[in-house]
Write a protein that holds these residues in place. Structure first.
Motif: not given
Length: 95
Positions: A23-24, A26-27, A57, A60, A63
């Motif tokens: 998620l990190s 992706s953000e 990716w 999210g 990764g």
């Protein structure tokens, strides 16, 4: 009794940050590139990864690993900052 092959990995040693990691990244990618088809093409160009991998990716779902993560960090400051945050190294600055 049949011996099961493989290595036993205790629960503590497994990657418990996997969802936060994906998620990190992706953000970070979405903040810099957006969510368009162009973003997917840009990630593919930076890393040499497939269309499907780049979409994973950005969404999210998964990764990037190893070489692909390094190539993303090389080309995208937001990904590098996300890596530093995930490793609790916010004291390091990017010039």
């Amino acid at each position: 009794m049949v011996h099961k092959g493989g290595t036993f990995v205790p629960a503590k040693a497994r990657n418990v940050l996997k969802p936060d990691y994906a998620l990190s990244i992706s953000e970070a990618l979405r903040s810099e590139l957006g969510t368009t088809h162009r973003a997917t093409k840009t990630v593919m160009h930076w890393t040499g990864a497939s269309d499907r991998s780049a979409k994973y990716w950005i969404s999210g779902t998964r990764g990037p690993d190893g070489k692909h993560l390094m190539l993303l960090a090389q080309n995208c400051d937001a990904v590098m900052i996300a890596i530093l945050n995930l490793t609790c190294r916010q004291d390091i600055t990017i010039s």
